[in-house]
Design a protein around this motif. Sequence first.
Motif, PDB file in Angstrom:
ATOM      1  N   ARG A 266     140.593  34.775   5.403  1.00  0.00           N
ATOM      2  CA  ARG A 266     139.948  36.393   5.371  1.00  0.00           C
ATOM      3  C   ARG A 266     138.829  35.993   5.153  1.00  0.00           C
ATOM      4  O   ARG A 266     138.280  35.954   3.347  1.00  0.00           O
ATOM      5  CB  ARG A 266     141.025  37.532   4.980  1.00  0.00           C
ATOM      6  N   VAL A 267     137.943  36.080   5.828  1.00  0.00           N
ATOM      7  CA  VAL A 267     136.071  36.084   5.479  1.00  0.00           C
ATOM      8  C   VAL A 267     135.640  37.450   5.204  1.00  0.00           C
ATOM      9  O   VAL A 267     135.796  37.809   6.684  1.00  0.00           O
ATOM     10  CB  VAL A 267     135.389  34.437   6.334  1.00  0.00           C
ATOM     11  N   SER A 268     134.902  37.829   4.713  1.00  0.00           N
ATOM     12  CA  SER A 268     134.616  39.174   4.684  1.00  0.00           C
ATOM     13  C   SER A 268     133.037  39.346   4.040  1.00  0.00           C
ATOM     14  O   SER A 268     133.114  38.213   2.851  1.00  0.00           O
ATOM     15  CB  SER A 268     134.972  40.550   4.323  1.00  0.00           C
ATOM     16  N   ARG A 269     131.994  40.285   4.213  1.00  0.00           N
ATOM     17  CA  ARG A 269     130.396  40.436   3.463  1.00  0.00           C
ATOM     18  C   ARG A 269     129.770  39.227   3.684  1.00  0.00           C
ATOM     19  O   ARG A 269     130.014  38.825   2.437  1.00  0.00           O
ATOM     20  CB  ARG A 269     131.298  40.771   2.769  1.00  0.00           C
ATOM     21  N   ILE A 270     130.028  38.047   4.057  1.00  0.00           N
ATOM     22  CA  ILE A 270     129.079  36.239   3.780  1.00  0.00           C
ATOM     23  C   ILE A 270     127.737  37.317   4.507  1.00  0.00           C
ATOM     24  O   ILE A 270     127.921  37.250   6.031  1.00  0.00           O
ATOM     25  CB  ILE A 270     129.789  35.845   4.808  1.00  0.00           C
ATOM     26  N   ILE A 271     127.033  37.400   3.611  1.00  0.00           N
ATOM     27  CA  ILE A 271     125.584  37.975   4.379  1.00  0.00           C
ATOM     28  C   ILE A 271     124.004  37.429   3.888  1.00  0.00           C
ATOM     29  O   ILE A 271     124.545  36.856   2.097  1.00  0.00           O
ATOM     30  CB  ILE A 271     125.474  39.774   3.712  1.00  0.00           C
ATOM     31  N   SER A 272     123.250  36.816   4.629  1.00  0.00           N
ATOM     32  CA  SER A 272     122.249  35.960   3.848  1.00  0.00           C
ATOM     33  C   SER A 272     120.688  37.142   3.179  1.00  0.00           C
ATOM     34  O   SER A 272     120.058  36.398   2.748  1.00  0.00           O
ATOM     35  CB  SER A 272     121.469  34.658   4.826  1.00  0.00           C
ATOM     36  N   GLU A 273     121.144  38.322   3.865  1.00  0.00           N
ATOM     37  CA  GLU A 273     119.948  39.072   3.150  1.00  0.00           C
ATOM     38  C   GLU A 273     119.623  38.788   1.394  1.00  0.00           C
ATOM     39  O   GLU A 273     120.373  39.145   1.553  1.00  0.00           O
ATOM     40  CB  GLU A 273     119.937  40.600   3.790  1.00  0.00           C
ATOM     41  N   CYS A 285     116.116  36.227   7.885  1.00  0.00           N
ATOM     42  CA  CYS A 285     117.308  36.019   8.359  1.00  0.00           C
ATOM     43  C   CYS A 285     118.415  36.737   7.961  1.00  0.00           C
ATOM     44  O   CYS A 285     119.269  36.390   7.021  1.00  0.00           O
ATOM     45  CB  CYS A 285     117.572  34.300   8.494  1.00  0.00           C
ATOM     46  N   ASN A 286     119.437  36.629   9.269  1.00  0.00           N
ATOM     47  CA  ASN A 286     120.621  37.581   8.916  1.00  0.00           C
ATOM     48  C   ASN A 286     121.415  36.517   9.768  1.00  0.00           C
ATOM     49  O   ASN A 286     121.666  36.705  11.221  1.00  0.00           O
ATOM     50  CB  ASN A 286     120.563  39.238   9.679  1.00  0.00           C
ATOM     51  N   CYS A 287     122.172  35.359   9.753  1.00  0.00           N
ATOM     52  CA  CYS A 287     122.361  34.072   9.815  1.00  0.00           C
ATOM     53  C   CYS A 287     123.427  33.662   9.224  1.00  0.00           C
ATOM     54  O   CYS A 287     124.028  32.060   9.042  1.00  0.00           O
ATOM     55  CB  CYS A 287     121.106  33.294  10.048  1.00  0.00           C
ATOM     56  N   SER A 309     130.146  40.446   8.535  1.00  0.00           N
ATOM     57  CA  SER A 309     129.241  38.739   7.826  1.00  0.00           C
ATOM     58  C   SER A 309     128.029  38.942   9.258  1.00  0.00           C
ATOM     59  O   SER A 309     128.266  40.309   9.843  1.00  0.00           O
ATOM     60  CB  SER A 309     130.145  37.832   8.276  1.00  0.00           C
ATOM     61  N   ASP A 310     127.621  37.802   8.425  1.00  0.00           N
ATOM     62  CA  ASP A 310     126.242  38.079   9.351  1.00  0.00           C
ATOM     63  C   ASP A 310     126.148  37.558  10.941  1.00  0.00           C
ATOM     64  O   ASP A 310     125.824  38.089  12.361  1.00  0.00           O
ATOM     65  CB  ASP A 310     124.583  36.996   8.685  1.00  0.00           C
ATOM     66  N   ILE A 311     126.789  36.336  10.667  1.00  0.00           N
ATOM     67  CA  ILE A 311     127.864  36.030  12.390  1.00  0.00           C
ATOM     68  C   ILE A 311     129.033  35.985  12.236  1.00  0.00           C
ATOM     69  O   ILE A 311     129.557  35.608  11.124  1.00  0.00           O
ATOM     70  CB  ILE A 311     126.981  34.783  12.655  1.00  0.00           C
ATOM     71  N   GLY A 312     129.841  36.464  13.227  1.00  0.00           N
ATOM     72  CA  GLY A 312     131.515  36.465  12.722  1.00  0.00           C
ATOM     73  C   GLY A 312     131.463  34.829  12.833  1.00  0.00           C
ATOM     74  O   GLY A 312     132.392  34.266  11.830  1.00  0.00           O
ATOM     75  N   ILE A 313     132.147  33.866  13.949  1.00  0.00           N
ATOM     76  CA  ILE A 313     132.196  33.104  14.113  1.00  0.00           C
ATOM     77  C   ILE A 313     130.768  32.275  14.886  1.00  0.00           C
ATOM     78  O   ILE A 313     130.874  32.202  16.392  1.00  0.00           O
ATOM     79  CB  ILE A 313     132.998  32.390  15.001  1.00  0.00           C
ATOM     80  N   GLU A 314     130.240  31.240  14.804  1.00  0.00           N
ATOM     81  CA  GLU A 314     129.655  30.298  15.652  1.00  0.00           C
ATOM     82  C   GLU A 314     130.309  28.814  15.677  1.00  0.00           C
ATOM     83  O   GLU A 314     130.735  28.058  14.010  1.00  0.00           O
ATOM     84  CB  GLU A 314     128.246  30.514  14.284  1.00  0.00           C
ATOM     85  N   VAL A 315     129.785  28.005  16.188  1.00  0.00           N
ATOM     86  CA  VAL A 315     130.246  26.852  17.271  1.00  0.00           C
ATOM     87  C   VAL A 315     129.181  26.237  17.426  1.00  0.00           C
ATOM     88  O   VAL A 315     128.616  27.051  18.789  1.00  0.00           O
ATOM     89  CB  VAL A 315     131.668  27.340  18.160  1.00  0.00           C
TER      90      VAL A 315
END
Length: 476
Positions: A266-273, A285-287, A309-315
Amino acid sequence: MWTTRRATAVMVTAATVVLGLPASAAQAHGGTTLYVSPKGSDSAAGTARHPLRTPQLAVDRLGRDGGTVHLAGGTYARQRIVIKERAHVAVLAAAGAVLDGKGLTVPDDRSGMVEIRDSSDITVDGLTVTGYRTRSLDGVPIGIYVTGSGHGIRLTGNHIHHLGNDNGTLGSFDMNAHGIAVYGTSATTPISDVRIDGNELDHLVLGASETLVLNGNVDGWSVTRNVIHDNNNIGIDAIGFEGTISGPARFTDVNRARHGLIAGNRVSRIISEGNPAYWEDGSWCNCADGIYVDGGGEITITGNVVDASDIGIEVASEWREGRTNAVTVTNNTVTNSRYTGLAIGGYDQDRGEAFDITVTGNVLRGNNTLDDGSPEMLLQYYVHDTTITHNTVIATNDQPVLLYRDEPAGSPDKNARVVLNHNVYGGPVPAGQELYYWNGEEQQGLKAYQAASGQDKKSIYRYAGTPSSSSTVTKR
């Protein structure tokens, strides 16, 4: 502190892990057993009735045959635990046992409050780690740090919070910290058989680094049932091709996290702002990804919930000489991402390729809460040999963008054999008003997009009513 573990009935033979077992299933090792308490004495025998006071002293007293150190509840102030070139060591913490790094000086380079170097058959269970902080660009504070080579590492039921790098230099990628980090730094021997299960990691100040990371020569691992929240950079990351291993082996399979499982987290509120490292050209950068595979290979991402989060899942692969391949993204739920729900491929034309990616059975809903025209699903550069099928993709913006594929770059083979089909798209506007972009060109409505792309021939669009209506999707 989070106390409930969400069971997930999934078995992955390659990772030799069965989800659904209690995270507290760490077993005491054979050999010596010693007890430690903040109220103990380092001149004591280390028995349950006469405990030692310093965890490191107890670990050192175990001898070469290893054994078990039991930590009683209470705060162990300004103390670290270093396990170096050892085997068969378990550190088992009782409820309320806190390793507090407040007041410790963080040395240059990476260092952990718990540090496991070139060791095997090591367990750390039930420990709270906090307070390890620096303002130095040279120091990299880590809650639990595994490095070198070794096998049989178990990190279970720990809580790592409120630590990190507090340097405020805007735009600097030299500030770094981690919650849990596994760095395989040997070009000849990996770190293997790693289980990271049922931990909580939160309120970490990470700079340019990640909450939970596997980097370099890490072969055979699982990251399961962790709760990761309220951190200012990437939640979970499997990395390849960085300078973790240099020389001729750098851009080979030796230098990448591989044969892994990311499940039931469970992953939540992962924010680079607000993260100084991500101040670019006068804006943030919202990344920050909830879950990221950057150069990893042969990885399954399944049954995770990623929210806000900024991006949910990235590959993707950030190194032009690198790649990300053989990744399956299945049965995950991604909601309320600020930028996009799912991203695949290099974010500009100087990155590496992503191929042999399978995306199926996922739910993407209500992403792009920044409402800046970004899509639910983003295909970037150098994506090929990839299938995206049987997903549910629901936008909630007034002008919903469901899919965006960048204009192809590089050779044709770096863009070929991408298949989308049997997906269910939905949004708050009637059919024909929703947007798709294929090869950078806007298509309004599913039929126009199907005709222009040749994709999603058996997919459908469902009108979901107004943005403020019930989240139930109803067919028009």
